[in-house]
Design an enzyme around this catalytic site. Structure first.
Site, mmCIF file in Angstrom:
data_model
loop_
_atom_site.group_PDB
_atom_site.id
_atom_site.type_symbol
_atom_site.label_atom_id
_atom_site.label_comp_id
_atom_site.label_asym_id
_atom_site.label_seq_id
_atom_site.Cartn_x
_atom_site.Cartn_y
_atom_site.Cartn_z
ATOM 1 N N HIS A 357 -3.986 -3.311 -0.444
ATOM 2 C CA HIS A 357 -3.374 -2.017 -0.728
ATOM 3 C C HIS A 357 -2.424 -1.706 0.415
ATOM 4 O O HIS A 357 -2.848 -1.586 1.570
ATOM 5 C CB HIS A 357 -4.440 -0.932 -0.876
ATOM 6 C CG HIS A 357 -5.341 -1.142 -2.060
ATOM 7 N ND1 HIS A 357 -6.675 -0.821 -2.054
ATOM 8 C CD2 HIS A 357 -5.087 -1.664 -3.287
ATOM 9 C CE1 HIS A 357 -7.211 -1.111 -3.230
ATOM 10 N NE2 HIS A 357 -6.263 -1.636 -3.994
ATOM 11 N N GLU A 360 -3.057 0.917 3.226
ATOM 12 C CA GLU A 360 -4.242 0.799 4.069
ATOM 13 C C GLU A 360 -3.894 -0.129 5.221
ATOM 14 O O GLU A 360 -4.157 -1.333 5.202
ATOM 15 C CB GLU A 360 -5.423 0.311 3.229
ATOM 16 C CG GLU A 360 -5.794 1.344 2.155
ATOM 17 C CD GLU A 360 -6.780 0.840 1.127
ATOM 18 O OE1 GLU A 360 -7.412 -0.212 1.365
ATOM 19 O OE2 GLU A 360 -6.934 1.492 0.075
ATOM 20 N N HIS A 495 -9.988 -3.276 3.937
ATOM 21 C CA HIS A 495 -9.425 -2.089 3.289
ATOM 22 C C HIS A 495 -9.519 -0.896 4.230
ATOM 23 O O HIS A 495 -9.907 -1.032 5.398
ATOM 24 C CB HIS A 495 -10.171 -1.794 1.986
ATOM 25 C CG HIS A 495 -9.831 -2.727 0.865
ATOM 26 N ND1 HIS A 495 -9.354 -2.299 -0.357
ATOM 27 C CD2 HIS A 495 -9.899 -4.078 0.768
ATOM 28 C CE1 HIS A 495 -9.144 -3.334 -1.151
ATOM 29 N NE2 HIS A 495 -9.474 -4.431 -0.486
ATOM 30 N N GLU A 588 -14.422 -1.525 4.470
ATOM 31 C CA GLU A 588 -13.661 -0.282 4.579
ATOM 32 C C GLU A 588 -13.714 0.145 6.039
ATOM 33 O O GLU A 588 -14.763 0.512 6.561
ATOM 34 C CB GLU A 588 -14.256 0.796 3.673
ATOM 35 C CG GLU A 588 -14.298 0.420 2.195
ATOM 36 C CD GLU A 588 -12.942 0.524 1.518
ATOM 37 O OE1 GLU A 588 -12.001 1.012 2.171
ATOM 38 O OE2 GLU A 588 -12.831 0.129 0.342
#
Length: 731
Positions: A357, A360, A495, A588
């Site tokens: 993404h 990110e 991410h 994350e």
């Protein structure tokens, strides 16, 4: 990071920064303050909105004029040229008085970095408000880009909202020490069900929270009223006409969307100043002792940095491209090993992938920092790094979606919002773009076809996925072909937007279920891998930290089964597991998807040990070579099956394999077409290093006969007699 509310950003109308909605100036009694011009951004280091454009030795300056006509706001853009001058760090800013006359303000100094509402460096106890509609809409929720839960009215709503009857609402932050405040970034309320945002506000300051003074417009001397938001999600930057030094800052909404509530999310820009009286404790400085390049790198800067690392460590690095993005940007990979460019027999292949993404950005920078760190420490003779590079081949892909990143980079760290730059140039979410291999596997399992008729590993691509009109991004195909070329064993997909490690399966087994615990046959291994990263990450291990958005993952060790969080059909993690030998998790890394450059040193320290420790888990395995007993040559594509685990792996072209397992004793079977299977006991211990588990396979008589006939040779008598006996038994 996926969030259920991402579609909200796509539904919001595209608007220019700094514009209020119709009616935004109802209570505006003074000249509006400086605001960023449409399209301007707060950049990774300092705001590009404060940088003059230069062309052919001439500074090109745009003057933005605000004209109000019967509640319609119109912007007119007029170019003017100024004489060549030396580069400056800020451009003159223009405001208009209520009468529409232009006022040219003096140059402002570069803006300060964010104080950390979004990244949680500002604690909940530092935030107060005049009132709140509920606890879930309290001042602690007034953080830039915070995401709400699925239900309005719960403990995790998407903004601070004052009570409807509050006639003078305010949101206040205590910086806890003298701070030079320079700007504010605001958003509206994140919600599936409601539309609420502030359209204008004032700003006040205090040193004791009792006596307050306002930000004033230089020309009129009256309190400045700042234009705020025109939709819930687009961040709007306002720079103060004059920076103010104080301990407290207070935002006072003046107008808001008709029929809505005064709701906002904010980030405060400020620089700490020295305390002459030494009354306040010194704050812990963000930083790292590693002399690395701590800044955000666009495509050009990334290529330059990778080239520098390669030139500094030519014996252990190699740069290669796995393909191109839709707009033609190459997907560069840095390979690091003591023998770059070749697969060494018995040496596992591992990878980090970042930037799936584009917005990110932290993962991208951590991967670039990791390659610098490995190069530097190898040259210094660090034994841990030297062992890593001698035992495995590391592949680092910093940007899987370079097109999306360039969009996010141009917007800047605080103004990119929650979703802009997430998708590719074709508006494809790469983490939903891989082939769904889960469904055909589960259907075959339900029909009792696995593993005898349908394999439990290396599932082929579905026919629909390979059609010319299939919606598969070039970035996705590049990664799939990369996976096929290199026998990866271990991977992590980096991410941002949360603090948690998620592991496969990412897709729920029950059709249409939004979330459901869906473990793989290797659940124990995936939980181990996830726990290793989460247990080594500094922020995830901080017991005092608050949740990023609407889920407290610390209650479960900061790890979660991906499907039990939210279903993601077509994820790269599931595809890696079902189409290759590779075990991959998603990390994350931070609440803030695009942290400011000033926060990168601390983010590196938060993740450095975790990045190294995770790679070292490739040693927790059995490993060996499957060979032909007669020729002692390696057998490619031999199947390695572990009793009790319904997922097999295969050997690489040289016959070597790696099978990740948790410590224990296992019965392992090696089989290959044309060979008799062999089963043996293999043990995985807690000691460092993979447990050797080699196999010698003997050809079946049928296979030997095929090879002899293919070579034009006569069949040996012993083999002929054996074949005759086998035929007689069948008869």
């Amino acid at each position: 990071m996926w969030a259920p509310l991402l579609a909200l950003a796509a539904l919001a109308p595209a608007v220019g920064l700094g514009l209020g909605a119709p009616g935004a100036w109802v209570r505006d009694l003074a000249q509006p303050a400086t605001t960023a011009a449409p399209g301007s951004t707060l950049g990774p280091r300092s705001s590009p909105a404060l940088q003059p454009a230069k062309a052919n030795g001439t500074l090109k300056q745009h003057t933005w004029i605000r004209v109000t006509r019967k509640k319609k706001v119109i912007l007119k853009k007029r170019k003017k040229l100024t004489s060549p001058s030396s580069p400056v760090t800020a451009k003159p800013l223009v405001t208009t008085s209520p009468a529409g006359t232009l006022n040219l303000l003096e140059k402002q100094e570069p803006g300060c970095p964010p104080l950390g509402l979004e990244s949680l460096r500002v604690s909940d106890s530092q935030l107060e408000a005049s009132s709140s509609q509920s606890f879930g809409l309290g001042p602690h929720r007034g953080r830039l880009n915070i995401q709400s839960g699925l239900e309005d009215g719960d403990l995790y709503d998407g903004a601070w909202c004052a009570e409807q009857q509050d006639t003078e609402p305010w949101l206040q932050m205590d910086a806890r020490k003298p701070t030079r405040f320079s700007g504010i970034v605001t958003q509206g309320r994140n919600s599936v069900w409601r539309y609420d945002w502030v359209t204008s506000y004032k700003v006040q300051f205090s040193n004791d929270s009792q006596t307050w003074w306002g930000s004033r417009n230089r020309s009129s001397g009256m309190d400045a009223v700042f234009p705020a938001n025109s939709d819930p999600e687009t961040p709007v930057l306002n720079l103060l006409p004059e920076p103010q030094v104080a301990r407290f800052i207070r935002l006072l909404p003046q107008t808001w969307l008709e029929g809505g509530s005064p709701c906002l999310r904010a980030e405060i820009l400020g620089c700490p100043v020295s305390d002459p009286n030494d009354l306040f404790p010194e704050a812990h400085a963000l930083g790292s002792s590693d002399p690395l390049d701590f800044r955000h790198h666009n495509y050009k800067a990334m290529r330059k940095l990778m080239k520098q690392v390669n030139e500094q460590c030519p014996n252990i690095t190699r740069i290669y491209s796995i393909g191109k993005s839709y707009q033609g940007l190459k997907l560069y990979v840095m390979e690091m090993s003591d023998h770059p460019g070749e697969h060494e027999l018995g040496e596992p292949e591992v990878r980090y992938v970042a930037g799936m993404h584009g917005n990110e950005a932290l993962g991208r920078e951590l991967v670039l920092l990791l390659m610098q760190f490995l190069c530097r420490e190898y040259l210094r003779g660090d034994p841990r790094v030297t062992r890593l590079l001698s035992e495995m081949r590391i592949h680092l892909l910093p940007s899987m979606n370079p097109d999306g990143y360039e969009i996010a980079y141009r917007r800047g760290s605080e103004l990119v919002g929650w979703a802009e730059g997430r998708w590719t140039h074709q508006s494809i979410d790469l983490n939903h773009n891989f082939a769904d291999l889960n469904t055909p596997l589960w259907d075959a399992e339900d029909d009792g076809l696995v593993p005898h008729t349908v394999p439990n590993h290396h599932l082929p691509l579905p026919t629909y996925y390979t059609l010319p009109n299939a919606t598969v991004a070039p970035e996705t195909w590049a990664v799939i072909n990369w996976m096929k070329r290199i026998p990866f064993v271990l991977s992590a997909n980096l991410h941002g937007g949360e603090l948690v490690v998620s592991y496969p399966y990412d897709m729920t087994r029950t059709p249409w279920a939004a979330r459901e615990l869906t473990p793989t046959p290797d659940d124990a291994v995936f939980r181990w891998l996830s726990t290793v990263y989460a247990g080594t990450n500094r922020v995830m291990q901080d017991t005092d930290r608050r949740p990023c958005h609407s889920q407290d993952f610390s209650l479960h060790g900061n790890i979660i089964n991906g499907a039990d969080w939210h279903t993601v059909p077509g994820s790269m993690n599931d595809f890696s597991y079902l189409h290759t030998n590779c075990f991959e998790v998603t990390v994350e890394l931070s609440c803030d998807k695009f942290p400011h450059e000033s926060e990168l040193p601390q983010e590196w320290e938060n993740n450095k040990d975790a990045l190294l420790m995770y790679l070292e888990q490739v040693r927790m395995s059995i490993a060996g070579v499957v060979r032909d007993k007669d020729t002692e040559e390696g057998i490619a594509d031999a199947v390695i099956a572990v009793d009790g685990i319904n997922h097999d792996v295969t050997t690489a072209w040289g016959g070597d394999y790696w099978r990740l397992l948790t410590p224990g004793d296992y019965m392992v079977t090696a089989s290959a077409e044309g060979y008799h299977s062999v089963t043996r006991s293999c043990r995985v211990t807690f000691e460092e290093g993979p447990s050797p588990c080699n196999f010698l396979l003997t050809k079946t008589p049928k296979q030997r006969l095929r090879e002899l006939l293919a070579a034009g040779a006569k069949v040996p008598p012993d083999l002929r007699r054996r074949l005759e006996r086998l035929r007689a038994q069948k008869d």
